[in-house]
Design a protein around this motif. Structure first.
Motif: not given
Length: 221
Positions: A94-96, A102-105, A119-125, A127-132
């Motif tokens: 969900l966070f990803l 939010m970061l989409s270009n 916030f989105a960049r920090n959350a994405h990074m 969440a992605s590693h905890w997701y792994l």
């Protein structure tokens, strides 16, 4: 749905997870020369991210009986651990997707979101590693269903042992604790080594969870 379809889905999700862990830079480094600089790595990353999210929705739908039963029945140690891990995966997904939008270009640029990028960049990074980690633990819960041969299990265990080294040298603990402010893709030794390192890290957490689960089953009897 048949076992083959479910296993195919699981493998596809694992492969996409590994690819997406390389961030935007992976596609530029691996494929940019082939397209003479015309390849938009950000667009590919976003598209594959959406595909992975769709596959997760299919996975959840196929396992909806588990979700319906979360509030039913008694909880022992093993079921509690399984629930925490599965919940961790869902929260990270969900966070990803939220931070990704939010970061989409490209894919979601039509939404016109201009605030909250930091916030989105920090959350994405994060969440992605905890997701792994949570996905790897999730795989560990079902590892015996995928691998029944002792030799194959030994190979996974050896990969997991190497995963300790890969976890440290790739600095994943820094991403998991937000001590690393940005994602650094080290492809000095090529993409194959990058993929091997992350496969080994997944094997590490999967094997840890596998042995923990075996111990729980043994001592709960």
């Amino acid at each position: 749905m048949g076992k083959i379809a479910r296993r195919t889905l699981d493998i596809a999700m694992a492969v996409l997870t590994l690819i997406l862990m390389g961030g935007n830079g992976l596609f530029y480094s691996a494929l940019g020369d082939l397209f003479d600089g015309a390849l938009d790595s950000g667009l590919i990353h976003e598209i594959l991210g959406v595909v992975l999210f769709i596959l997760w929705m299919v996975h959840i739908f196929w396992n909806r009986a588990w979700i319906k039963g979360v509030l039913n029945g008694k909880y022992n140690a093993l079921r509690t651990v399984q629930t925490v891990i599965n919940a961790g995966v869902i929260v990270c997904v969900l966070f990803l997707i939220v931070s990704g939008v939010m970061l989409s270009n490209h894919v979601f640029s039509w939404l016109g979101i201009e605030s909250g990028a930091s916030f989105a960049r920090n959350a994405h990074m994060l969440a992605s590693h905890w997701y792994l980690v949570f996905v790897s633990l999730h795989i560990g819960l079902h590892l015996s269903m995928f691998i029944k041969d002792r030799v194959a299990m030994g190979i996974v265990a050896a990969l997991g042992a190497y995963g300790i080294y890969a976890f440290i040298t790739r600095g994943l603990w820094k991403y998991l604790t937000l001590q690393q402010p940005f994602f650094f893709l080290d492809l000095e030794h090529g993409y194959l080594l990058f993929a091997l390192d992350y496969i080994a890290i997944m094997a590490l957490f999967a094997m840890v969870m596998h042995f923990v689960m075996m111990a729980m089953v043994k001592y709960s009897r």
